[in-house]
Motif scaffolding. Structure first.
Motif: not given
Length: 240
Positions: A9, A67, A96-97
């Protein structure tokens, strides 16, 4: 149980700055390449005797160490969705972002959402909440929740709670953790109480302020200390 179909990530917003998993003070710092894992097909994998490795009637924390909607996993996500659809006996929690990539990441048969999927949108401050949550509310999702984690300041969620069933709040962990103020937690709890939805104070974070004092909380005690306040609302089993 957990399912990490891919790993790796990188920074998306301020909440990622000191990420406990991939941040500058973590053991995995610099592991930014997004790669498939050996657990990619875990939901449908079977033991030698033919039984499924993931037992029925369980909640599956999905991509909590990366993610689910990260762009580099676009080529694999379709197959991951197919595994999720096959396992209607499991509830998949996807946090999630990158909610702004939700619409371009859906399977063709998504419709108004899969009944066994909970989508959680992460927000860490008011600016991020005001950007992500209107998008979140606009998408077809049957089950949705908000995660204020790591919470970095006071957040007013009141106008975004109409379509949400649950809110989780947690502080930041790690050597460089920023402060989590208990007053922020209690304010969000009051908003959830007013909206009639469930609330879970997940963890204090490493630097926790309660009233006038700030204390450093051991990583392995942060969940227990949060639980001692006994402020959770509703059934936390799904998100615990």
């Amino acid at each position: 149980m957990n399912w990490e179909p891919w790993t790796g990530c990188y920074y998306e917003s301020e909440g990622c700055k000191y990420c406990y998993y991939y941040g500058p003070f973590s053991k995995r710092y610099g592991q930014n390449a997004i790669e498939k894992t050996q657990d990619f097909s875990k939901p449908v994998d079977r033991h030698k005797n033919g039984s499924l490795k993931m037992k029925s009637n369980s909640s599956v924390a999905t991509c909590f160490a990366t993610d689910f909607f990260i762009a580099e996993a676009d080529e694999w996500r379709g197959q991951a969705w197919s595994f999720i659809k096959q396992r209607q006996d499991l509830d998949f929690l996807i946090l999630t972002k990158r909610i702004d990539r939700f619409a371009v990441s859906l399977p063709d048969d998504w419709g108004d959402g899969y009944g066994n999927v909970y989508i959680g949108c992460t927000v860490e401050n008011q600016e991020i909440a005001d950007y992500r949550l209107p998008l979140f509310a606009s998408y077809p999702i049957k089950r949705r929740f908000i995660a204020c984690s790591p919470i970095l300041g006071p957040i007013d969620l009141s106008k975004y709670l109409g379509k949400v069933s649950h809110v989780t709040v947690g502080g930041e962990s790690g050597r460089q953790a920023r402060e989590c103020d208990f007053s922020w937690v209690m304010d969000i709890r009051a908003q959830c109480l007013e909206a009639g939805i469930s609330f879970w104070f997940k963890n204090t974070g490493s630097l926790f302020r309660n009233g006038e004092g700030t204390q450093r909380i051991n990583l392995y005690k942060q969940h227990a200390v949060a639980r001692e306040f006994d402020i959770n609302i509703g059934d936390e089993a799904m998100f615990g």
